[in-house]
Scaffold this active site. Structure first.
Site, PDB file in Angstrom:
ATOM      1  N   LYS A   8       0.863  -1.127   0.014  1.00 35.56           N
ATOM      2  CA  LYS A   8      -0.055  -0.069   0.015  1.00 35.56           C
ATOM      3  C   LYS A   8       1.065   1.221   0.006  1.00 35.56           C
ATOM      4  O   LYS A   8       0.514   2.275  -0.585  1.00 35.56           O
ATOM      5  CB  LYS A   8      -0.926  -0.244   1.069  1.00 35.56           C
ATOM      6  CG  LYS A   8      -2.152  -0.953   1.071  1.00 35.56           C
ATOM      7  CD  LYS A   8      -2.761  -1.447   2.519  1.00 35.56           C
ATOM      8  CE  LYS A   8      -3.717  -2.560   2.061  1.00 35.56           C
ATOM      9  NZ  LYS A   8      -4.473  -3.164   3.247  1.00 35.56           N
ATOM     10  N   GLN A  14      -4.532  -1.790   9.441  1.00 31.11           N
ATOM     11  CA  GLN A  14      -4.497  -3.173   8.899  1.00 31.11           C
ATOM     12  C   GLN A  14      -4.884  -4.287   9.754  1.00 31.11           C
ATOM     13  O   GLN A  14      -4.498  -4.346  10.923  1.00 31.11           O
ATOM     14  CB  GLN A  14      -3.180  -3.558   8.603  1.00 31.11           C
ATOM     15  CG  GLN A  14      -2.651  -4.799   7.941  1.00 31.11           C
ATOM     16  CD  GLN A  14      -3.306  -4.752   6.323  1.00 31.11           C
ATOM     17  OE1 GLN A  14      -3.108  -3.626   5.583  1.00 31.11           O
ATOM     18  NE2 GLN A  14      -3.881  -5.760   5.833  1.00 31.11           N
ATOM     19  N   ASP A  20     -10.753   2.619   3.950  1.00 26.96           N
ATOM     20  CA  ASP A  20     -11.047   1.413   3.999  1.00 26.96           C
ATOM     21  C   ASP A  20     -12.720   0.991   3.546  1.00 26.96           C
ATOM     22  O   ASP A  20     -12.958  -0.117   3.203  1.00 26.96           O
ATOM     23  CB  ASP A  20     -10.592   0.327   5.187  1.00 26.96           C
ATOM     24  CG  ASP A  20      -9.341  -0.351   4.743  1.00 26.96           C
ATOM     25  OD1 ASP A  20      -8.995  -0.720   3.598  1.00 26.96           O
ATOM     26  OD2 ASP A  20      -8.740  -0.813   5.730  1.00 26.96           O
TER      27      ASP A  20
END
Ligand code: NAD
Length: 291
Positions: free
Chosen positions: A52, A96, A119
Site C-alpha cells: 500500500k 491493517q 477502507d
C-alpha cells in the site's frame, strides 16, 4: 476465456490517479496523504501494508506507516487513531486487520473518523453505501466492481452468487451487485457457512464471487459453463521451490475452473491489486469530498 487482470486494471487506475495528483500539484493544492497502522509483525499484514505504501509512492501520494507493538493496549491504539483523526496532513488512513486478539476490531473501526475511513469499514460508510450516498466503498468489493466495469462484463438481470458474508467482502459485495446501477442490477444469492447444497447454487451462477477463505475450494463441477468467476481468496502455501518460500493460491481451483469460464480472475494478479487501487481512489475521494 478472458483473464480478468486486476494487475492491468489497477495499473490503469494508478496512472489516472497520478494525473489527478499532478493537477493538484499544479494548482498549488495539498497532495493526498494515506497513512497505515500496522500492529504487530504478522508477515502477510506487513506485505500488504508495504504494498500500500509503495502504491502511494507510485501515484505521488504522501504516505506514512505507524508501526505499533503487538502488545499495545486497546486504549493506547485508540489514542494513536485519535492522533490520525486530528492530523490535518493525513487525508485517509487504514488499520491493517487482523488485530491481536486482545483488541476489539469493531471498536477500532468505529474510532476512525468517517471522513478518513478509506477502507470503507466504518458503519457510516457502510450505511451510505446502502443508501447510494457517495462515500467510501469497502476497498475489495469496490475493486471488483471496477474490474467488472473495465471488462464490460454484463451484470443486469444476471444471477450473482456471492460466497462468504464477511463485513469487509461478502456482505458489501452482495449489496453492490444488487444496486440499481452498472455494475449491479443482479439477482443476488448470498451464501455462507450454513448454506445447504452450495454446489447446486453455485452451478446456477452467471457471476460467482468467492470469498470463503479456503484454498481451491471451488472446483469445475461447481461452476456453470460460460460463467464469470471472481476469486477473492488469498492463501500462502509453503513451497520450498520458491524464493519467497511460499506460493499464492485462491479460493478457486484455477486450472480446473478457468476452461469453463467466460471471464475469470487469477490469484495472484486479480482482486489483490484492485483492493490497493480502490484504497488510493478512496483517498483521492477523501480529498475531493473535503474540499
Ligand atoms: P472470512 O473468513 O471473514 O469469511 C469467510 C466466509 O465464508 C464466512 O462468511 C463464512 O460464512 C463463509 N463460509 C465458510 N465456509 C463456508 C461454506 N462451506 N460454504 C459457504 N460459505 C462458507 O473471510 P474474508 O475476510 O471475507 O476473506 C475471504 C478470503 O478472501 C480470504 O482468503 C482472505 O484472505 C481473502 N481476502 C482477500 C482480499 C484481497 O484483497 N485479495 C481482501 C480481503 C480478503
Amino acid at each position: 476465456m478472458v483473464l480478468v487482470s486486476g494487475k492491468e486494471v489497477s495499473n490503469k487506475i494508478k496512472d489516472e490517479i497520478a494525473v489527478e495528483v499532478e493537477k493538484l500539484k499544479k494548482n498549488g493544492r495539498k497532495i493526498p496523504h494515506l497513512a497505515a497502522v500496522l500492529v504487530g509483525e504478522d508477515g502477510a499484514s506487513r506485505t500488504y501494508v508495504n504494498a500500500k505504501v509503495k502504491a502511494c509512492e507510485r501515484v505521488g501520494f504522501g504516505s506514512s506507516l505507524v508501526k505499533l507493538d503487538s502488545n499495545i493496549s486497546e486504549a493506547d491504539l485508540l489514542v494513536e487513531i485519535e492522533k490520525l483523526n486530528n492530523d490535518t496532513e493525513v487525508d485517509g488512513f487504514i488499520v491493517q486487520l487482523p488485530l491481536p486478539k486482545h483488541i476489539d476490531e469493531q471498536k477500532v473501526t468505529e474510532a476512525i473518523a468517517p471522513e478518513k475511513d478509506v477502507d470503507g469499514f466504518h458503519p457510516v460508510s457502510l450505511g451510505k453505501m446502502l443508501l447510494d450516498i457517495p462515500s467510501f466503498l469497502p476497498a475489495t468489493p469496490y475493486g471488483i466492481t471496477e474490474m467488472l466495469k473495465h471488462y464490460n462484463i454484463p451484470t443486469e438481470g444476471k444471477h450473482c452468487v456471492v460466497i462468504g458474508r464477511s463485513h469487509i467482502v461478502g456482505s458489501p459485495m452482495s449489496v453492490l451487485m444488487a444496486r440499481n446501477s452498472y455494475p449491479g442490477n443482479c439477482t443476488v444469492t448470498l451464501t455462507h457457512s450454513k448454506t445447504q447444497n452450495l454446489a447446486e447454487i453455485t452451478k446456477a451462477a452467471d457471476i460467482l464471487i468467492v470469498a470463503i477463505g479456503k484454498p481451491e475450494f471451488i472446483t469445475a463441477d461447481m461452476v456453470k459453463e460460460g460463467a464469470t468467476v471472481i476469486d477473492v481468496g488469498i492463501h500462502r502455501i509453503e513451497d520450498s521451490s520458491k524464493k519467497s518460500g511460499y506460493r499464492l493460491l485462491g479460493d478457486v481451483n484455477f486450472d480446473e475452473v478457468a476452461p469453463k469460464c467466460a471471464f475469470i480472475s487469477p490469484v495472484p494478479g486479480g482482486v489483490g491489486p484492485m483492493t490497493i487501487a480502490s484504497l488510493l481512489k478512496n483517498t483521492l475521494l477523501a480529498v475531493q469530498l473535503r474540499d
